[in-house]
Design a protein around this motif. Structure first.
Motif, PDB file in Angstrom:
ATOM      1  N   LYS A  95       0.831  -1.216   0.000  1.00  0.00           N
ATOM      2  CA  LYS A  95       0.000   0.000   0.000  1.00  0.00           C
ATOM      3  C   LYS A  95       0.862   1.263   0.000  1.00  0.00           C
ATOM      4  O   LYS A  95       0.424   2.322  -0.417  1.00  0.00           O
ATOM      5  N   SER A  96       2.099   1.113   0.455  1.00  0.00           N
ATOM      6  CA  SER A  96       3.008   2.262   0.519  1.00  0.00           C
ATOM      7  C   SER A  96       3.536   2.661  -0.860  1.00  0.00           C
ATOM      8  O   SER A  96       4.074   3.753  -1.022  1.00  0.00           O
ATOM      9  N   LYS A  99       0.732   5.009  -6.719  1.00  0.00           N
ATOM     10  CA  LYS A  99      -0.305   4.428  -7.567  1.00  0.00           C
ATOM     11  C   LYS A  99       0.260   3.860  -8.874  1.00  0.00           C
ATOM     12  O   LYS A  99      -0.112   2.761  -9.285  1.00  0.00           O
ATOM     13  N   ARG A 102       1.949   0.496  -8.200  1.00  0.00           N
ATOM     14  CA  ARG A 102       0.949  -0.539  -7.900  1.00  0.00           C
ATOM     15  C   ARG A 102       0.266  -0.996  -9.191  1.00  0.00           C
ATOM     16  O   ARG A 102       0.054  -2.182  -9.403  1.00  0.00           O
TER      17      ARG A 102
END
Length: 173
Positions: A95-96, A99, A102
């Protein structure tokens, strides 16, 4: 040229069975959650004993439980003779991460090249299978393990009996 797999029929299959031939006895199951690696044995300075880390013990127990339920549901005994093992360990991107990073991971354009090591994930799963799905890890003659990213972490495990194989440790069939 890279690996190319040709499929006949509809071409649809689950990610967990993508590597195993479907012509013999086979079992596929999923282990929910983030894949876990086999932890190294630890030494207690207090008791002077070697012990297995609790996270390793708990995840092996989870795998054994899921495998036992699936084997019982299908009324199967542990496979004897040679087997093929396929593992697809799927991790969620951290999650770190930004965007863009990811998204690259979720599209398959960024590979899972960090810990846990592939072989340690494999070791924990094999230990969880032994005595439930297979009699001994020496039966594994072929296999493939992959680490991938997806939004939902999970591990797919497929064990397939190799057709026409006989155990070297058993008496004549």
């Amino acid at each position: 040229m890279g690996d190319r797999h040709h499929h006949s029929g509809s071409g649809h299959h689950s990610i967990g069975s993508a590597f195993a031939p479907m012509t013999s006895a086979s079992i596929t199951f999923e282990v929910p959650g983030t894949p876990v690696a086999k932890g190294r044995p630890r030494f207690s300075t207090r008791s002077h004993h070697v012990y297995t880390p609790s996270k390793t013990r708990a995840h092996e127990k989870l795998i054994r439980g899921i495998a036992l339920v699936e084997m019982n549901r299908r009324n199967l005994q542990p496979f004897s003779g040679a087997v093929s093992l396929s593992i697809c360990a799927i991790f969620a991107p951290p999650k770190s991460w930004p965007k863009w990073k990811r998204e690259l991971a979720l599209q398959g354009d960024l590979h899972h090249t960090t810990k846990p090591d592939l072989d340690n994930v494999e070791k924990l799963i094999i230990d969880g299978l032994t005595g439930i799905v297979i009699e001994d890890d020496a039966q594994i003659i072929d296999g493939r393990t992959k680490k991938l990213y997806s939004a939902t972490p999970i591990t797919w495990v497929t064990v397939t009996q190799v057709p026409g194989s006989h155990s070297q440790t058993k008496k004549k069939p």
